[in-house]
Design an enzyme around this catalytic site. Structure first.
Site, short mmCIF file in Angstrom:
data_model
loop_
_atom_site.label_atom_id
_atom_site.label_comp_id
_atom_site.label_asym_id
_atom_site.label_seq_id
_atom_site.Cartn_x
_atom_site.Cartn_y
_atom_site.Cartn_z
N ASP A 11 -2.75 -5.86 1.00
CA ASP A 11 -1.47 -6.32 1.54
C ASP A 11 -1.69 -6.54 3.03
O ASP A 11 -1.93 -5.59 3.78
CB ASP A 11 -0.42 -5.22 1.31
N TYR A 238 -3.70 10.78 6.12
CA TYR A 238 -4.19 10.41 4.81
C TYR A 238 -3.51 9.13 4.35
O TYR A 238 -2.31 9.00 4.40
CB TYR A 238 -3.98 11.55 3.82
N LYS A 241 -4.51 4.86 -1.82
CA LYS A 241 -4.10 5.24 -3.16
C LYS A 241 -3.12 4.30 -3.87
O LYS A 241 -2.97 4.40 -5.06
CB LYS A 241 -3.47 6.64 -3.20
N ASP A 243 -0.75 0.79 -5.21
CA ASP A 243 -0.83 -0.59 -5.70
C ASP A 243 -2.19 -0.91 -6.32
O ASP A 243 -2.95 -1.76 -5.82
CB ASP A 243 -0.50 -1.58 -4.56
P1 13P Z 1 3.63 -1.70 -0.19
O1 13P Z 1 2.63 -0.58 -0.36
O2 13P Z 1 3.62 -2.65 -1.32
O3 13P Z 1 3.50 -2.38 1.12
O4 13P Z 1 5.09 -1.06 -0.26
C1 13P Z 1 5.47 -0.17 0.73
C2 13P Z 1 6.78 0.46 0.53
O5 13P Z 1 7.03 1.43 1.15
C3 13P Z 1 7.77 -0.05 -0.41
O6 13P Z 1 9.05 0.46 -0.04
MG MG Z 2 3.56 -4.05 1.71
MG MG Z 3 2.02 -3.76 -2.03
#
Ligand code: 13P
Ligand code: MG
Ligand code: MG
Length: 389
Positions: A11, A238, A241, A243
């Site tokens: 991301d 930390y 982990k 997605d």
């Molecule tokens: P992502 O890990 O997809 O960026 O999502 C972060 C998040 O906190 C969703 O509310």
């Molecule tokens: Mg994101």
């Molecule tokens: Mg994401």
């Protein structure tokens, strides 16, 4: 030849909040991939996004953890980051957690799933006369999101009748990672069917234990690689982990697509979604879907590929969840989501204290913990004088 499939995913910025990458970012990624194929580093590649995560799937002969391939993906994510920054997108460069990766993206932020195997797709090849596989990508959820569906697909004949066939009846080895062990990749190897209950005992805990890989016990052929990773301490915090992506080979000595996909009809509850700290159902969606559902409803996509004798992918792909057959499951996921959201922050709706991804939640609790005081049972005061606000 020895063929490697690599999914490198990150991301690095998204439009209007954490929804999806911009078209410019996707185009730049596709352009970079084209160049890498032109230079002969990659045989073939496919770029897609699931929610705000860009996945680069590639085939090559350089083996897993290859410095050139990983560095190429890192440089490509940097290019997409620059475009995201220029356009003021949310979370530009979010998953690029180090200044420069030391030749390997594992632990540097992006997710990595790779498989290497003998590739000789001729009719006379007893093990693998044709190569077909699926790429799973999930957004807004934790690393163990595939624990239940992959377990059911590779170990439970209620979902995979193929397990009762001579080609599959010896079962599969599950390599499971303890993601909380920060010393190194701590792995246990357990065999289905005989370790069925032990595997379940670990995989029930999606936040701590994740399927790392699955191997056929008939031929020793690698079946699955998941990007489930241990927590990495980067600059004192930390991170990592979430997605996860997964590569899953199918047909022949492996389960068929329908056997692997049927567990996803559950839209099972997983950790993640809003602020990485809630519990919500996993909804199957077509590739290139933005996150815009109920409270960051976790999404999973699944794309099918065939590989020709030279390691090239089929001209077009099969977008498994892009089918009305899955509409019913999507409705179910949204009903399950609404039911869970009815209870806001209470109990099962949010992850337990140690799994709250936004450490700010824990900071709030820690601040309050300092203000608790023991009540003296001998005095009449209901609230101890030492307890503060
Ligand atoms: P992502 O890990 O997809 O960026 O999502 C972060 C998040 O906190 C969703 O509310
Ligand atoms: Mg994101
Ligand atoms: Mg994401």
């Amino acid at each position: 030849m020895r063929l490697t499939l690599s999914i490198l995913k990150a991301d690095v910025g998204s439009i209007g909040g954490h929804t999806k990458p911009s078209a410019k970012m996707i185009d730049a990624t596709k352009e970079a991939v084209k160049e890498a194929i032109g230079k002969g580093m990659l045989i073939d590649a496919y770029v897609s996004h699931t929610g705000d995560d860009i996945a680069i799937l590639s085939s090559h002969t350089r083996g897993p953890n290859n410095t050139d391939v990983h560095q190429f993906a890192w440089d490509t994510f940097l290019k997409a980051t620059a475009l995201a920054s220029k356009d003021g997108l949310y979370g530009a460069g979010q998953d690029l957690l180090v200044d420069a990766p030391s030749g390997n993206l594992r632990g540097a932020g992006p997710a990595v799933a790779e498989l290497e195997f003998d590739h000789n797709v001729v009719k006379t090849n007893r093990v693998r006369p044709a190569e077909s596989f699926m790429m799973f990508a999930a957004d807004k959820c934790g690393p163990g999101a595939y624990n239940l569906p992959l377990f059911l697909g590779f170990a439970d004949p209620m979902y995979c009748a193929g397990l009762m066939l001579p080609k599959l009846i010896k079962g599969f080895t599950f390599n499971i990672i303890d993601m909380d062990n920060t010393q190194g990749d701590s792995i246990i190897s357990l065999n289905a069917p005989e370790d069925y209950y032990r595997i379940s005992m670990l995989l029930r805990d999606n936040e701590r234990f994740g399927i790392d890989s699955i191997v056929s016990r008939t031929d020793g052929e690698p079946a699955v690689s998941v990007s489930a990773m241990r927590l990495h301490n980067i600059a004192g915090t930390y991170t990592g982990k979430d997605d996860p992506v997964a590569l899953v080979r199918n047909q022949g000595i492996f389960p068929a697509p329908e056997e692997l996909l049927s567990p996803f009809t559950k839209a099972h509850y997983v950790g993640g979604d809003a602020r990485g700290s809630h519990v919500m159902p996993l909804m199957p969606v077509p590739i290139n879907t933005a996150v815009s559902g109920i409270y960051c409803l976790p999404l999973v996509s699944c794309t099918g590929f065939s590989v020709d004798a030279t390691g090239h992918f089929s001209g077009n792909v099969c977008d498994f969840f892009d089918n009305p057959a899955w509409d019913l499951v999507r409705t179910k996921a949204q009903e399950k989501a609404l039911a869970m959201r009815d209870q806001g922050w209470s109990g099962a709706a949010m992850l337990p204290y140690h799994e709250l991804e936004y450490s700010g939640f824990r900071d709030t609790v820690e601040g309050l913990m300092k203000q608790f005081a023991i009540r003296d049972g001998h005095t009449k005061a209901a609230v101890p004088a030492a307890s503060g606000r």
